[in-house]
Design a protein around this motif. Structure first.
Motif, short mmCIF file in Angstrom:
data_model
loop_
_atom_site.label_atom_id
_atom_site.label_comp_id
_atom_site.label_asym_id
_atom_site.label_seq_id
_atom_site.Cartn_x
_atom_site.Cartn_y
_atom_site.Cartn_z
N UNK A 81 4.41 -13.73 -7.10
CA UNK A 81 4.28 -13.61 -8.55
C UNK A 81 3.16 -12.65 -8.90
N UNK A 82 2.11 -12.63 -8.09
CA UNK A 82 1.02 -11.69 -8.32
C UNK A 82 1.41 -10.28 -7.89
N UNK A 83 2.18 -10.18 -6.80
CA UNK A 83 2.57 -8.87 -6.27
C UNK A 83 3.42 -8.06 -7.25
N UNK A 84 4.22 -8.72 -8.06
CA UNK A 84 5.07 -7.98 -9.00
C UNK A 84 4.27 -7.38 -10.16
N UNK A 85 3.03 -7.79 -10.29
CA UNK A 85 2.19 -7.27 -11.37
C UNK A 85 1.98 -5.75 -11.23
N UNK A 86 1.70 -5.28 -10.03
CA UNK A 86 1.39 -3.86 -9.84
C UNK A 86 2.60 -2.95 -10.13
N UNK A 87 3.78 -3.22 -9.58
CA UNK A 87 4.91 -2.36 -9.95
C UNK A 87 5.23 -2.44 -11.44
N UNK B 257 10.20 -3.89 -6.04
CA UNK B 257 10.61 -5.22 -6.49
C UNK B 257 11.57 -5.87 -5.49
N UNK B 258 12.51 -5.08 -4.96
CA UNK B 258 13.48 -5.61 -4.00
C UNK B 258 12.76 -6.07 -2.72
N UNK B 259 11.80 -5.29 -2.25
CA UNK B 259 11.04 -5.69 -1.07
C UNK B 259 10.29 -6.99 -1.32
N UNK C 209 0.83 -1.21 0.00
CA UNK C 209 0.00 0.00 0.00
C UNK C 209 0.86 1.26 0.00
N UNK C 210 2.00 1.23 0.67
CA UNK C 210 2.90 2.38 0.67
C UNK C 210 3.39 2.66 -0.75
N UNK C 211 3.86 1.62 -1.42
CA UNK C 211 4.40 1.80 -2.77
C UNK C 211 3.29 2.18 -3.75
N UNK C 212 2.11 1.61 -3.59
CA UNK C 212 0.97 1.98 -4.45
C UNK C 212 0.63 3.45 -4.27
N UNK C 213 0.57 3.89 -3.01
CA UNK C 213 0.23 5.28 -2.71
C UNK C 213 1.27 6.24 -3.29
N UNK C 214 2.54 5.91 -3.10
CA UNK C 214 3.60 6.78 -3.64
C UNK C 214 3.50 6.88 -5.16
#
Length: 116
Positions: free
Chosen positions: A85-91, A38-40, A2-7
């Motif tokens: 694998x799903x999480x990397x979709x948003x960045x 991605x690193x996180x 959520x932090x990265x999405x918000x930023x």
């Protein structure tokens, strides 16, 4: 996440107001945030792998192997996708968005103003 999405959403919003050379700086900032994101994700994936190695070693000493059995069952499920694998979709979507914005910005600056 959520932090990265918000930023990233804040940067995209700022880009819509600063449609000039400052936009390139915002795009670079957004890309940098995506790389850190991605690193996180990778670090959390590795952390979980190591945690489950420890759990599996402990389970070898127990009569019931609940986590190993659960993992074996979920891997047989065709609908299951690993969360990382799903999480990397948003960045990835944000990176593509930044690339598109940069291409549009270049096109507008180079061609939209008669080359000025």
């Amino acid at each position: 996440n959520s932090l990265f999405s918000t930023l990233n959403l804040a940067i995209v919003a700022a880009i819509t107001f600063a449609w000039d050379i400052k936009t390139v700086t915002l795009i670079i900032a957004g890309l940098a945030i995506c790389v850190v994101w991605f690193v996180f994700i990778r670090n959390y994936r590795e952390l979980n792998k190591e945690k489950f190695k420890v759990i599996n070693e402990i389970e070898k000493m127990l009569p019931i192997k609940a986590f190993k059995d659960e993992w074996n069952a979920i891997q047989q499920n065709k609908k299951y996708k690993e969360s990382t694998k799903l999480e990397v979709l948003l960045p990835t979507v944000f990176i593509v968005l930044y690339a598109v914005i940069l291409i549009i910005l270049i096109a507008v600056k180079c061609c939209g103003n008669g080359g000025n």
